[in-house]
Design a protein around this motif. Structure first.
Motif, short mmCIF file in Angstrom:
data_model
loop_
_atom_site.label_atom_id
_atom_site.label_comp_id
_atom_site.label_asym_id
_atom_site.label_seq_id
_atom_site.Cartn_x
_atom_site.Cartn_y
_atom_site.Cartn_z
N ARG A 170 -14.53 3.29 -36.82
CA ARG A 170 -13.34 2.44 -36.77
C ARG A 170 -12.05 3.21 -37.05
O ARG A 170 -10.96 2.71 -36.80
CB ARG A 170 -13.49 1.28 -37.75
CG ARG A 170 -14.62 0.34 -37.37
CD ARG A 170 -14.67 -0.90 -38.19
NE ARG A 170 -13.48 -1.71 -38.17
CZ ARG A 170 -13.14 -2.59 -37.21
NH1 ARG A 170 -13.93 -2.73 -36.17
NH2 ARG A 170 -12.04 -3.29 -37.30
N GLU A 171 -12.14 4.42 -37.55
CA GLU A 171 -10.95 5.22 -37.85
C GLU A 171 -10.61 6.22 -36.74
O GLU A 171 -9.58 6.88 -36.81
CB GLU A 171 -11.15 5.97 -39.18
CG GLU A 171 -11.42 5.05 -40.36
CD GLU A 171 -10.30 4.04 -40.59
OE1 GLU A 171 -9.12 4.42 -40.49
OE2 GLU A 171 -10.62 2.87 -40.86
N ALA A 172 -11.47 6.34 -35.72
CA ALA A 172 -11.25 7.32 -34.65
C ALA A 172 -9.99 6.98 -33.86
O ALA A 172 -9.67 5.82 -33.63
CB ALA A 172 -12.46 7.37 -33.74
N VAL A 173 -9.26 8.02 -33.45
CA VAL A 173 -8.04 7.85 -32.67
C VAL A 173 -8.19 8.54 -31.33
O VAL A 173 -8.99 9.46 -31.16
CB VAL A 173 -6.80 8.40 -33.43
CG1 VAL A 173 -6.56 7.64 -34.71
CG2 VAL A 173 -6.94 9.88 -33.70
N GLY A 174 -7.41 8.09 -30.34
CA GLY A 174 -7.39 8.73 -29.03
C GLY A 174 -8.74 8.77 -28.35
O GLY A 174 -9.51 7.81 -28.37
#
Length: 193
Positions: A170-174
């Motif tokens: 849930r914290e992953a970006v891009g």
């Protein structure tokens, strides 16, 4: 070597023989054994040997391949998502996902991207039969049905969840967020098989 599931049930005996499709026993009366074989024909032959053991005095009602769980690296998933097209049009462009500080699952394009990732996984051949239905009801959190069509058994399997749960980070970006969605869809597909 592939694994196969042999399912047997108590034989009713010659005095009252039911048709092969009849389901006359309780769920707990089924005996299930996993065997290894090179192919389905070898599994059926091996099932005959298994009959002499724990399946004695029972009739085999099913011999089917146990689904091998899909396991792909992020590199394999990235390659598949990049090459996936629908009607000659690329589905996902990795360059369009910026690595900013907002978690991908909180972005506005998350719902649409989940659908594109599911289609791309299916079209690339990584997860055959995968489909997704997004249900957006007014103010509620969008709900999604993840579906797998198993052509070998002519069956559909599905599981419903809130769309925001379709990520394993849930914290992953891009682009890392897109890969997190793909990994979770692959995991759900494995569970459905």
């Amino acid at each position: 070597m592939p694994k196969y599931r042999v399912v047997s049930e108590p034989s009713p005996g010659a005095e009252h023989r039911e048709s092969r499709g009849a389901d006359f026993c309780r769920e707990g009366d089924h005996l299930v054994t996993a065997i290894e074989a090179t192919n389905l024909v070898a599994a059926v032959a091996e099932a005959s040997d298994v009959l002499a053991g724990e399946h004695r005095a029972r009739r085999i009602v099913s011999v089917e391949e146990i689904h091998p769980r899909f396991a792909y690296s992020d590199g394999q998933i990235t390659h598949a998502l990049k090459r996936a097209t629908l009607a000659g049009i690329p589905l996902i462009d990795p360059g369009s996902f910026e690595d900013d500080t907002t978690p991908f699952c909180d972005s506005e394009e998350f719902n649409a991207t989940v659908q594109l990732v599911a289609i791309a996984l299916r079209e690339s051949g990584l997860v055959l039969g995968l489909d997704i239905s997004l249900l957006a009801n007014e103010d509620d959190e969008p709900y999604v049905m993840v579906e797998v069509h198993d052509k070998a058994r002519s069956a559909h399997f599905s599981r419903g969840t809130e769309v925001r749960r379709l990520t394993d980070d849930r914290e992953a970006v891009g682009w890392a967020g897109v890969l997190a969605v793909a990994r979770e869809l692959i995991s759900v597909s494995n569970d459905l098989h």
